[in-house]
Motif scaffolding. Sequence first.
Motif, PDB file in Angstrom:
ATOM      1  N   GLY A 104       0.821  -1.197   0.000  1.00 39.52           N
ATOM      2  CA  GLY A 104       0.000   0.000   0.000  1.00 39.52           C
ATOM      3  C   GLY A 104       0.858   1.251   0.000  1.00 39.52           C
ATOM      4  O   GLY A 104       2.060   1.205   0.271  1.00 39.52           O
ATOM      5  N   ILE A 105       0.231   2.387  -0.302  1.00 40.15           N
ATOM      6  CA  ILE A 105       0.912   3.690  -0.304  1.00 40.15           C
ATOM      7  C   ILE A 105       0.056   4.692   0.461  1.00 40.15           C
ATOM      8  O   ILE A 105      -1.164   4.767   0.269  1.00 40.15           O
ATOM      9  CB  ILE A 105       1.146   4.204  -1.740  1.00 40.15           C
ATOM     10  CG1 ILE A 105       2.132   3.298  -2.485  1.00 40.15           C
ATOM     11  CG2 ILE A 105       1.686   5.632  -1.719  1.00 40.15           C
ATOM     12  CD1 ILE A 105       2.446   3.765  -3.887  1.00 40.15           C
ATOM     13  N   GLU A 106       0.703   5.455   1.323  1.00 45.34           N
ATOM     14  CA  GLU A 106       0.005   6.506   2.059  1.00 45.34           C
ATOM     15  C   GLU A 106      -0.176   7.707   1.123  1.00 45.34           C
ATOM     16  O   GLU A 106       0.647   8.617   1.075  1.00 45.34           O
ATOM     17  CB  GLU A 106       0.796   6.899   3.315  1.00 45.34           C
ATOM     18  CG  GLU A 106       0.034   7.847   4.227  1.00 45.34           C
ATOM     19  CD  GLU A 106       0.781   8.143   5.520  1.00 45.34           C
ATOM     20  OE1 GLU A 106       0.141   8.145   6.584  1.00 45.34           O
ATOM     21  OE2 GLU A 106       2.012   8.369   5.462  1.00 45.34           O
ATOM     22  N   VAL A 107      -1.261   7.690   0.406  1.00 46.55           N
ATOM     23  CA  VAL A 107      -1.546   8.727  -0.589  1.00 46.55           C
ATOM     24  C   VAL A 107      -1.946  10.035   0.089  1.00 46.55           C
ATOM     25  O   VAL A 107      -1.486  11.128  -0.282  1.00 46.55           O
ATOM     26  CB  VAL A 107      -2.656   8.255  -1.550  1.00 46.55           C
ATOM     27  CG1 VAL A 107      -3.130   9.407  -2.448  1.00 46.55           C
ATOM     28  CG2 VAL A 107      -2.174   7.076  -2.387  1.00 46.55           C
ATOM     29  N   TYR A 108      -2.805   9.931   1.095  1.00 44.61           N
ATOM     30  CA  TYR A 108      -3.336  11.127   1.759  1.00 44.61           C
ATOM     31  C   TYR A 108      -2.520  11.438   3.019  1.00 44.61           C
ATOM     32  O   TYR A 108      -2.461  10.637   3.959  1.00 44.61           O
ATOM     33  CB  TYR A 108      -4.807  10.917   2.113  1.00 44.61           C
ATOM     34  CG  TYR A 108      -5.662  10.668   0.900  1.00 44.61           C
ATOM     35  CD1 TYR A 108      -6.037  11.710   0.054  1.00 44.61           C
ATOM     36  CD2 TYR A 108      -6.075   9.371   0.571  1.00 44.61           C
ATOM     37  CE1 TYR A 108      -6.803  11.476  -1.075  1.00 44.61           C
ATOM     38  CE2 TYR A 108      -6.840   9.129  -0.559  1.00 44.61           C
ATOM     39  CZ  TYR A 108      -7.206  10.190  -1.378  1.00 44.61           C
ATOM     40  OH  TYR A 108      -7.960   9.961  -2.503  1.00 44.61           O
ATOM     41  N   TYR A 109      -1.859  12.599   2.996  1.00 45.06           N
ATOM     42  CA  TYR A 109      -0.960  12.993   4.073  1.00 45.06           C
ATOM     43  C   TYR A 109      -0.955  14.515   4.149  1.00 45.06           C
ATOM     44  O   TYR A 109      -1.055  15.185   3.113  1.00 45.06           O
ATOM     45  CB  TYR A 109       0.451  12.451   3.795  1.00 45.06           C
ATOM     46  CG  TYR A 109       1.428  12.680   4.908  1.00 45.06           C
ATOM     47  CD1 TYR A 109       1.365  11.928   6.078  1.00 45.06           C
ATOM     48  CD2 TYR A 109       2.404  13.657   4.813  1.00 45.06           C
ATOM     49  CE1 TYR A 109       2.252  12.137   7.111  1.00 45.06           C
ATOM     50  CE2 TYR A 109       3.302  13.878   5.842  1.00 45.06           C
ATOM     51  CZ  TYR A 109       3.223  13.116   6.992  1.00 45.06           C
ATOM     52  OH  TYR A 109       4.103  13.335   8.019  1.00 45.06           O
ATOM     53  N   PRO A 110      -0.833  15.093   5.345  1.00 43.52           N
ATOM     54  CA  PRO A 110      -0.937  16.553   5.491  1.00 43.52           C
ATOM     55  C   PRO A 110      -0.022  17.369   4.581  1.00 43.52           C
ATOM     56  O   PRO A 110      -0.403  18.439   4.108  1.00 43.52           O
ATOM     57  CB  PRO A 110      -0.580  16.782   6.966  1.00 43.52           C
ATOM     58  CG  PRO A 110      -0.937  15.519   7.637  1.00 43.52           C
ATOM     59  CD  PRO A 110      -0.660  14.423   6.644  1.00 43.52           C
ATOM     60  N   GLU A 111       1.187  16.869   4.335  1.00 44.40           N
ATOM     61  CA  GLU A 111       2.150  17.648   3.557  1.00 44.40           C
ATOM     62  C   GLU A 111       2.164  17.289   2.068  1.00 44.40           C
ATOM     63  O   GLU A 111       3.011  17.781   1.320  1.00 44.40           O
ATOM     64  CB  GLU A 111       3.540  17.498   4.162  1.00 44.40           C
ATOM     65  CG  GLU A 111       3.638  18.100   5.560  1.00 44.40           C
ATOM     66  CD  GLU A 111       5.054  18.162   6.092  1.00 44.40           C
ATOM     67  OE1 GLU A 111       6.004  18.056   5.288  1.00 44.40           O
ATOM     68  OE2 GLU A 111       5.229  18.325   7.310  1.00 44.40           O
ATOM     69  N   HIS A 112       1.231  16.457   1.645  1.00 42.57           N
ATOM     70  CA  HIS A 112       1.119  16.145   0.225  1.00 42.57           C
ATOM     71  C   HIS A 112       0.259  17.193  -0.479  1.00 42.57           C
ATOM     72  O   HIS A 112      -0.855  17.492  -0.029  1.00 42.57           O
ATOM     73  CB  HIS A 112       0.484  14.770   0.017  1.00 42.57           C
ATOM     74  CG  HIS A 112       1.421  13.627   0.264  1.00 42.57           C
ATOM     75  ND1 HIS A 112       1.031  12.306   0.201  1.00 42.57           N
ATOM     76  CD2 HIS A 112       2.745  13.605   0.565  1.00 42.57           C
ATOM     77  CE1 HIS A 112       2.068  11.530   0.460  1.00 42.57           C
ATOM     78  NE2 HIS A 112       3.114  12.294   0.693  1.00 42.57           N
ATOM     79  N   SER A 113       0.753  17.716  -1.572  1.00 41.06           N
ATOM     80  CA  SER A 113      -0.026  18.647  -2.384  1.00 41.06           C
ATOM     81  C   SER A 113      -1.059  17.867  -3.196  1.00 41.06           C
ATOM     82  O   SER A 113      -0.989  16.634  -3.297  1.00 41.06           O
ATOM     83  CB  SER A 113       0.902  19.410  -3.334  1.00 41.06           C
ATOM     84  OG  SER A 113       1.467  18.516  -4.292  1.00 41.06           O
ATOM     85  N   SER A 114      -2.003  18.562  -3.772  1.00 42.22           N
ATOM     86  CA  SER A 114      -3.018  17.901  -4.597  1.00 42.22           C
ATOM     87  C   SER A 114      -2.372  17.193  -5.780  1.00 42.22           C
ATOM     88  O   SER A 114      -2.807  16.112  -6.193  1.00 42.22           O
ATOM     89  CB  SER A 114      -4.059  18.909  -5.084  1.00 42.22           C
ATOM     90  OG  SER A 114      -3.436  19.973  -5.792  1.00 42.22           O
TER      91      SER A 114
END
Length: 277
Positions: free
Chosen positions: A211-221
């Motif tokens: 799996g991949i942590e797609v949604y994270y606070p420092e990830h841009s759209s």
Amino acid sequence: MLYDLHTHTKASDGKLSPKDLIDEAVKLKLPGIAITDHDTVSGLHEAMDYQIHVKNQIEVIPGIEMNTEMDGSEVHILGYYIDHFNSHLCERLQELKESRLKRAKMMVKKLKAMGYRITFEQVQQLAENDLIARPHIAQVLVHNNSIFSVKEAFEKLIGRGRPAYVPRYKFFPQEAVDLIKSAKGIPVLAHPGLINKQEIIEEIVAMGIEGIEVYYPEHSSKQIEKYKNLAVNNNLLITGGSDYHGPGMKVITCNLGSVGITPDLMKEIKIFYNKNR
């Protein structure tokens, strides 16, 4: 409401006890959280015992976040639904804990030599356990008015390449993936957007990441879209979480439950787990 699959407790570098973290999640009416302390499962005993009393209100997923390194880049591997009693995992974590202790002592020694007011005893007292992490050192510096914030401590003193930084014990992503699988868990690449060398992500995926942590606070759209496509193209689970460390912690400025995944995505993770473990 979202499932927050990335949280920390006092067992590593968070501020809340496992029980208090779960209570906070219940107050927010979150459907579930994963407790993913750094390189330790010590908080999971309290968490899973307490879940019995709140199982009708929230799901608590036993997890871990393993700090590894590859080609000079920090790579964190999350593990979900791990067996926290697994002897092989626990033995390796004990070795990592001892290496963290030595590293912390060396960093404190460097800071003292630079003229900063700090003692190792203060760091131990703040940590409240024998797993010591850099945020504990940063918090002592803030408490002693030696630096303005935890974030500033990392940026100026104890972050990678800074004067009081000490390299971590060499622990590689492949071993973390294998350890998590040996404990019947699901290995997930944490916050890929924070990896310095993006070109190594494909290599990490080939190690058996599920799996991949797609949604994270420092990830841009733009990054979210990029990692979502990577997950889809490689048949990987999509996860996400806030990296919540507790109130007042400024390592990641994000509230519990503000980032996570939908019940539909959580359902896919459960189906995968029940089928493959």
